[in-house]
Design a protein around this motif. Sequence first.
Motif, mmCIF file in Angstrom:
data_model
loop_
_atom_site.group_PDB
_atom_site.id
_atom_site.type_symbol
_atom_site.label_atom_id
_atom_site.label_comp_id
_atom_site.label_asym_id
_atom_site.label_seq_id
_atom_site.Cartn_x
_atom_site.Cartn_y
_atom_site.Cartn_z
ATOM 1 N N ALA A 72 0.832 -1.210 0.000
ATOM 2 C CA ALA A 72 0.000 0.000 0.000
ATOM 3 C C ALA A 72 0.863 1.255 0.000
ATOM 4 C CB ALA A 72 -0.930 -0.006 1.211
ATOM 5 N N TYR A 73 1.865 1.303 0.873
ATOM 6 C CA TYR A 73 2.720 2.494 0.956
ATOM 7 C C TYR A 73 3.514 2.703 -0.329
ATOM 8 C CZ TYR A 73 1.681 2.236 5.962
ATOM 9 O OH TYR A 73 1.048 2.179 7.173
ATOM 10 N N LEU A 78 3.956 5.679 -5.593
ATOM 11 C CA LEU A 78 3.904 5.625 -7.053
ATOM 12 C C LEU A 78 2.636 6.283 -7.609
ATOM 13 C CD1 LEU A 78 5.213 1.972 -7.521
ATOM 14 C CD2 LEU A 78 6.429 4.088 -8.115
ATOM 15 N N HIS A 79 1.850 6.881 -6.720
ATOM 16 C CA HIS A 79 0.614 7.587 -7.080
ATOM 17 C C HIS A 79 -0.413 6.660 -7.723
ATOM 18 C CE1 HIS A 79 2.718 11.212 -5.980
ATOM 19 N NE2 HIS A 79 3.697 10.858 -6.794
ATOM 20 N N GLN A 80 -0.383 5.407 -7.330
ATOM 21 C CA GLN A 80 -1.392 4.435 -7.763
ATOM 22 C C GLN A 80 -2.337 4.217 -6.577
ATOM 23 O OE1 GLN A 80 0.287 0.970 -9.694
ATOM 24 N NE2 GLN A 80 1.947 2.201 -10.564
ATOM 25 N N LEU A 81 -3.152 5.226 -6.329
ATOM 26 C CA LEU A 81 -3.942 5.275 -5.103
ATOM 27 C C LEU A 81 -5.006 4.192 -5.020
ATOM 28 C CD1 LEU A 81 -4.244 9.130 -4.633
ATOM 29 C CD2 LEU A 81 -2.511 7.549 -3.747
ATOM 30 N N THR A 124 -7.695 7.605 3.526
ATOM 31 C CA THR A 124 -8.849 8.195 2.841
ATOM 32 C C THR A 124 -8.930 9.694 3.108
ATOM 33 O OG1 THR A 124 -10.370 7.619 4.642
ATOM 34 C CG2 THR A 124 -10.197 6.066 2.796
ATOM 35 N N GLN A 125 -8.532 10.108 4.294
ATOM 36 C CA GLN A 125 -8.559 11.538 4.608
ATOM 37 C C GLN A 125 -7.453 12.297 3.864
ATOM 38 O OE1 GLN A 125 -8.079 12.477 8.754
ATOM 39 N NE2 GLN A 125 -8.922 14.522 8.493
ATOM 40 N N ARG A 129 -10.482 10.760 -0.180
ATOM 41 C CA ARG A 129 -11.322 9.681 -0.710
ATOM 42 C C ARG A 129 -12.522 9.561 0.208
ATOM 43 N NH1 ARG A 129 -9.035 5.700 -4.527
ATOM 44 N NH2 ARG A 129 -7.547 6.990 -5.610
ATOM 45 N N ASN A 130 -13.671 9.619 -0.344
ATOM 46 C CA ASN A 130 -14.900 9.651 0.419
ATOM 47 C C ASN A 130 -15.339 8.237 0.775
ATOM 48 O OD1 ASN A 130 -17.404 10.096 1.512
ATOM 49 N ND2 ASN A 130 -18.129 11.392 -0.153
#
Length: 148
Positions: A72-73, A78-81, A124-125, A129-130
């Motif tokens: 995840a980190y 890598l901006h692959q959220l 998410t914050q 991301r909602n």
Amino acid sequence: MSDTCMNHLERYWKTLTVSSNENFNQKNYLEALKGYKEAMYRAEVLNNHWELCVQLKIPVIQVFLISCNNLAYTYEELHQLDLAQKFLKRAIYFLIHVMEHNDIAASDVQADLKQALLTYADFTQRHQRNKATDSTWDALMQTLTKNQ
């Protein structure tokens, strides 16, 4: 699988993780990702032999959670959220699965579950991301309240 194979898998997971951590710290994220993916594969194999891991005192829960978080980190860097979020969720669902399908008390994984939820909420914050539009968030909360 033999005890020797299981212990070898755990040692190799550690080697891959340490090496990938070094790459991550040096901002060599693609190389870190490659190693973390290999480590995750080992974590999954260990998880498929749960009883033997418990017997051999291999910390299968920690191994799997560390692998999820490392991926995840790295995906986050890598901006692959979407992939980062996927692995944060995977850690949570793994812990729920452990509580529901293994001979382990919910209290034994509560601290890990709380940390995984906090990590997910922070993600998410930070990335705005909602959770309200996250189709799995409601299911996740229902499962958690059912297991308390």
